[in-house]
Design an enzyme around this catalytic site. Structure first.
Site, PDB file in Angstrom:
ATOM      1  NE  ARG A  15      -1.984  -1.706   3.538  1.00 39.59           N
ATOM      2  CZ  ARG A  15      -2.377  -1.831   4.808  1.00 39.59           C
ATOM      3  NH1 ARG A  15      -3.582  -1.414   5.166  1.00 39.59           N
ATOM      4  NH2 ARG A  15      -1.587  -2.365   5.715  1.00 39.59           N
ATOM      5  CE  LYS A  75       1.499  -3.008   8.261  1.00 34.42           C
ATOM      6  NZ  LYS A  75       0.295  -3.356   9.036  1.00 34.42           N
ATOM      7  CE1 TYR A  94      -4.732   1.985  10.478  1.00 35.66           C
ATOM      8  CE2 TYR A  94      -3.667   1.512   8.388  1.00 35.66           C
ATOM      9  CZ  TYR A  94      -4.819   1.673   9.130  1.00 35.66           C
ATOM     10  OH  TYR A  94      -6.041   1.544   8.541  1.00 35.66           O
ATOM     11  CG  HIS A  96      -1.026  -0.984  15.344  1.00 34.10           C
ATOM     12  ND1 HIS A  96      -2.306  -1.165  15.845  1.00 34.10           N
ATOM     13  CD2 HIS A  96      -1.176  -0.859  14.005  1.00 34.10           C
ATOM     14  CE1 HIS A  96      -3.173  -1.148  14.847  1.00 34.10           C
ATOM     15  NE2 HIS A  96      -2.532  -0.970  13.727  1.00 34.10           N
ATOM     16  CD  GLU A 118      -2.602   2.844  15.666  1.00 30.76           C
ATOM     17  OE1 GLU A 118      -2.485   3.241  14.504  1.00 30.76           O
ATOM     18  OE2 GLU A 118      -1.656   2.819  16.480  1.00 30.76           O
ATOM     19  CB  SER A 134     -12.721  -3.794   9.742  1.00 28.61           C
ATOM     20  OG  SER A 134     -11.857  -3.808  10.855  1.00 28.61           O
ATOM     21  CB  SER A 220     -21.744 -15.604  20.226  1.00 29.64           C
ATOM     22  OG  SER A 220     -20.538 -16.296  20.358  1.00 29.64           O
ATOM     23  CB  VAL A 267     -10.771 -11.868  10.156  1.00 29.01           C
ATOM     24  CG1 VAL A 267     -10.377 -10.454   9.740  1.00 29.01           C
ATOM     25  CG2 VAL A 267     -11.378 -12.608   8.967  1.00 29.01           C
ATOM     26  CG  ASP A 270      -5.708  -8.052  13.778  1.00 28.08           C
ATOM     27  OD1 ASP A 270      -6.618  -8.812  14.159  1.00 28.08           O
ATOM     28  OD2 ASP A 270      -5.898  -6.862  13.478  1.00 28.08           O
ATOM     29  CB  ALA A 299      -1.373 -11.063  10.825  1.00 27.82           C
TER      30      ALA A 299
HETATM   31  N1  LIG Z   1      -6.417 -10.124   9.722  1.00 25.29           N
HETATM   32  C1  LIG Z   1      -6.573  -8.905   9.224  1.00 25.29           C
HETATM   33  O1  LIG Z   1      -5.954  -8.543   8.233  1.00 25.29           O
HETATM   34  C2  LIG Z   1      -7.536  -7.943   9.855  1.00 25.29           C
HETATM   35  C3  LIG Z   1      -7.936  -6.790   9.180  1.00 25.29           C
HETATM   36  C4  LIG Z   1      -8.895  -5.949   9.779  1.00 25.29           C
HETATM   37  C5  LIG Z   1      -9.395  -6.271  11.048  1.00 25.29           C
HETATM   38  N2  LIG Z   1      -8.953  -7.391  11.686  1.00 25.29           N
HETATM   39  C6  LIG Z   1      -9.449  -7.826  13.007  1.00 25.29           C
HETATM   40  O2  LIG Z   1     -10.759  -8.334  12.900  1.00 25.29           O
HETATM   41  C7  LIG Z   1     -11.371  -8.297  14.187  1.00 25.29           C
HETATM   42  C8  LIG Z   1     -12.790  -7.726  14.093  1.00 25.29           C
HETATM   43  O3  LIG Z   1     -12.696  -6.344  13.766  1.00 25.29           O
HETATM   44  P1  LIG Z   1     -13.984  -5.436  13.585  1.00 25.29           P
HETATM   45  O4  LIG Z   1     -13.515  -4.159  12.993  1.00 25.29           O
HETATM   46  O5  LIG Z   1     -15.058  -6.188  12.912  1.00 25.29           O
HETATM   47  O6  LIG Z   1     -14.418  -5.194  15.112  1.00 25.29           O
HETATM   48  P2  LIG Z   1     -15.862  -4.730  15.630  1.00 25.29           P
HETATM   49  O7  LIG Z   1     -15.651  -4.166  16.968  1.00 25.29           O
HETATM   50  O8  LIG Z   1     -16.558  -3.933  14.580  1.00 25.29           O
HETATM   51  O9  LIG Z   1     -16.680  -6.110  15.763  1.00 25.29           O
HETATM   52  C9  LIG Z   1     -16.374  -7.101  16.705  1.00 25.29           C
HETATM   53  C10 LIG Z   1     -17.661  -7.801  17.093  1.00 25.29           C
HETATM   54  O10 LIG Z   1     -17.314  -8.946  17.894  1.00 25.29           O
HETATM   55  C11 LIG Z   1     -18.373  -9.124  18.808  1.00 25.29           C
HETATM   56  N3  LIG Z   1     -17.986 -10.050  19.859  1.00 25.29           N
HETATM   57  C12 LIG Z   1     -17.229  -9.839  20.958  1.00 25.29           C
HETATM   58  N4  LIG Z   1     -17.122 -10.969  21.680  1.00 25.29           N
HETATM   59  C13 LIG Z   1     -17.825 -11.929  21.008  1.00 25.29           C
HETATM   60  C14 LIG Z   1     -18.111 -13.303  21.243  1.00 25.29           C
HETATM   61  N5  LIG Z   1     -17.633 -13.939  22.311  1.00 25.29           N
HETATM   62  N6  LIG Z   1     -18.866 -13.965  20.335  1.00 25.29           N
HETATM   63  C15 LIG Z   1     -19.346 -13.348  19.248  1.00 25.29           C
HETATM   64  N7  LIG Z   1     -19.129 -12.039  18.986  1.00 25.29           N
HETATM   65  C16 LIG Z   1     -18.373 -11.342  19.853  1.00 25.29           C
HETATM   66  C17 LIG Z   1     -18.696  -7.702  19.253  1.00 25.29           C
HETATM   67  O11 LIG Z   1     -19.962  -7.625  19.867  1.00 25.29           O
HETATM   68  C18 LIG Z   1     -18.616  -6.940  17.938  1.00 25.29           C
HETATM   69  O12 LIG Z   1     -19.883  -6.853  17.296  1.00 25.29           O
HETATM   70  C19 LIG Z   1     -10.414  -7.473  15.058  1.00 25.29           C
HETATM   71  O13 LIG Z   1      -9.620  -8.342  15.810  1.00 25.29           O
HETATM   72  C20 LIG Z   1      -9.575  -6.736  14.042  1.00 25.29           C
HETATM   73  O14 LIG Z   1      -8.312  -6.369  14.571  1.00 25.29           O
HETATM   74  C21 LIG Z   1      -8.031  -8.214  11.119  1.00 25.29           C
END
Ligand SMILES: NC(=O)c1ccc[n+]([C@@H]2O[C@H](COP(=O)([O-])OP(=O)(O)OC[C@H]3O[C@@H](n4cnc5c(N)ncnc54)[C@H](O)[C@@H]3O)[C@@H](O)[C@H]2O)c1
Length: 371
Positions: A15, A75, A94, A96, A118, A134, A220, A267, A270, A299
């Site tokens: 990026r 980054k 970003y 972190h 962030e 996300s 859940s 997902v 991270d 990640a």
């Molecule tokens: N791997 C990647 O490249 C990448 C990229 C972007 C985001 N992410 C990660 O994805 C994850 C989700 O991000 P987001 O922006 O959607 O967050 P978000 O806060 O919008 O959504 C998270 C959801 O999880 C729910 N939740 C919490 N505990 C739970 C449980 N026990 N059971 C079911 N649901 C539960 C919350 O109520 C919330 O609705 C984060 O960890 C973020 O860092 C990873």
């Protein structure tokens, strides 16, 4: 103001911090934009595209850091970049910092003013500069999961949408936030049978109101997970508990009850991952198998679609970048408490409470730092 954008040097990062469109906007506001040669190439933006809107192409990152008053990146700055930061210079990217004491120390030592994407907030209590990534990761998750489900890739050999006479794949999405909602929409759009689980009833109500029959919702619990896992072809992990490691919602023991060749896409990797058997992988070697179940745990998923991700991130950062350039960082942060929430470091002082707590460094409140 002179804005500078170096080429990203973190491995596998394609990026770029400023798109040609963003450069054009800044230039039309009377600013100068310096771009390191080839900075945009990984996202499909050639030097000529920047030159065409009036940006200046320079040969090295050193020239960008030397001349620019504000550095705009993607980054966190790497060690060699941190050495080039200086007092009074603004860094917008970003960061972190909480798990990264070395970077924090270097930024404090540099004397620069660092604003972290962030931690910038919005009126709804969201994180507007994290949300686009996300969205990308969420929409990408069913795509990579569908590829992993193919037989040659170790999967069960199931087509997402089925065909007339053959049922669709069954997908569970754990977490119905930004990632989960976008994942569910795309999976349902591919014709899969999708259930989204969340622990927030207001969120489940919202999903039900907005999406109706497009996918099902569930509260859940461990019990519901026990019930659904043996039927699932794919599980997408998209939970987030802000500021905490992801809870482990699928245990290794539960893999034994799943269909051989089923796919887990974590997902949330991270934040440590929400499956007990998850470990971070890379785009060059993204999947592995445990007890007959395939895992995809990259990640930095948005890196796979660097062009889309760059433009999405640029759309979100542009108004903040323009405010910082037009008004100067101090006035911009004074006028906008959401931008002020992004201030992590200023003139040798740490200004973000959670980072101070994580690293045991005293914090100067941001309001005091700009006073
Ligand atoms: N791997 C990647 O490249 C990448 C990229 C972007 C985001 N992410 C990660 O994805 C994850 C989700 O991000 P987001 O922006 O959607 O967050 P978000 O806060 O919008 O959504 C998270 C959801 O999880 C729910 N939740 C919490 N505990 C739970 C449980 N026990 N059971 C079911 N649901 C539960 C919350 O109520 C919330 O609705 C984060 O960890 C973020 O860092 C990873």
């Amino acid at each position: 103001m002179k804005l500078g954008c170096p080429k990203e040097i973190k491995p596998q990062e394609f990026r770029v911090g400023i798109t040609p469109n963003a450069a054009q906007e800044a230039i039309s506001h009377g600013h100068e934009v310096l771009i390191e040669t080839q900075a945009g190439i990984g996202a499909g933006f050639e030097d000529a595209a920047y030159a065409a809107v009036g940006a200046t192409i320079v040969g090295t990152a050193a020239e960008v850091f030397e001349q620019a008053e504000m550095i705009v990146k993607v980054k966190e700055p790497q060690a060699v970049e941190r050495k080039m930061l200086r007092e009074g210079q603004v860094l917008f990217t970003y960061l972190h910092l909480a798990p990264d004491p070395e970077q924090t120390r270097d930024l404090l030592d540099s004397g620069c003013t660092a604003i972290a994407y962030e931690t910038v907030t919005d009126r709804q209590g969201g994180l507007p500069l994290l949300a686009p990534m996300s969205e990308v990761a969420g929409r990408l998750a069913p795509q990579v999961g569908a590829w992993t489900l193919q037989k040659a890739n170790g999967g069960r050999g199931v087509l997402m949408g089925g065909v007339p006479g053959v049922g669709p794949a069954r997908i569970i999405v754990i977490g119905g936030g930004v990632v989960g909602t976008h994942a569910a929409r795309v999976a349902a759009g591919m014709g899969a049978d999708v259930t989204v689980l969340d622990r927030s009833l207001p969120r489940l109500r919202y999903l039900d109101d907005v999406f109706g029959d497009v996918f099902k919702t569930g509260y859940s619990t461990a019990g519901l997970m026990d019930e659904l896992l043996p039927q699932a072809d794919m599980v997408i992990g998209a939970v987030l508990i802000p500021g905490a490691a992801a809870p482990k919602l699928v245990t290794r023991a539960q893999l034994g009850g799943m269909k051989p060749g089923a796919v887990l896409v974590d997902v949330a990797i991270d934040q440590g991952g929400c499956f007990e058997t998850s470990r971070a992988t890379t785009h060059s070697d993204p999947i592995y198998e445990v007890d007959g179940v395939m895992h995809y745990c990259v990640a930095n998923m948005p890196g796979a679609v660097a062009r889309t991700s760059t433009i999405a991130l640029g759309n979100a950062t542009l108004p903040f970048m323009l405010a910082l350039a037009d008004k100067g960082w101090k006035q911009a942060c004074t006028d906008d408490p959401h931008l002020l929430a992004g201030l992590n470091v200023h003139a040798g002082q740490l200004t973000y409470a959670a980072v101070g707590e994580a690293l045991g460094i005293p914090v100067c409140p941001p309001e005091q730092a700009i006073a």
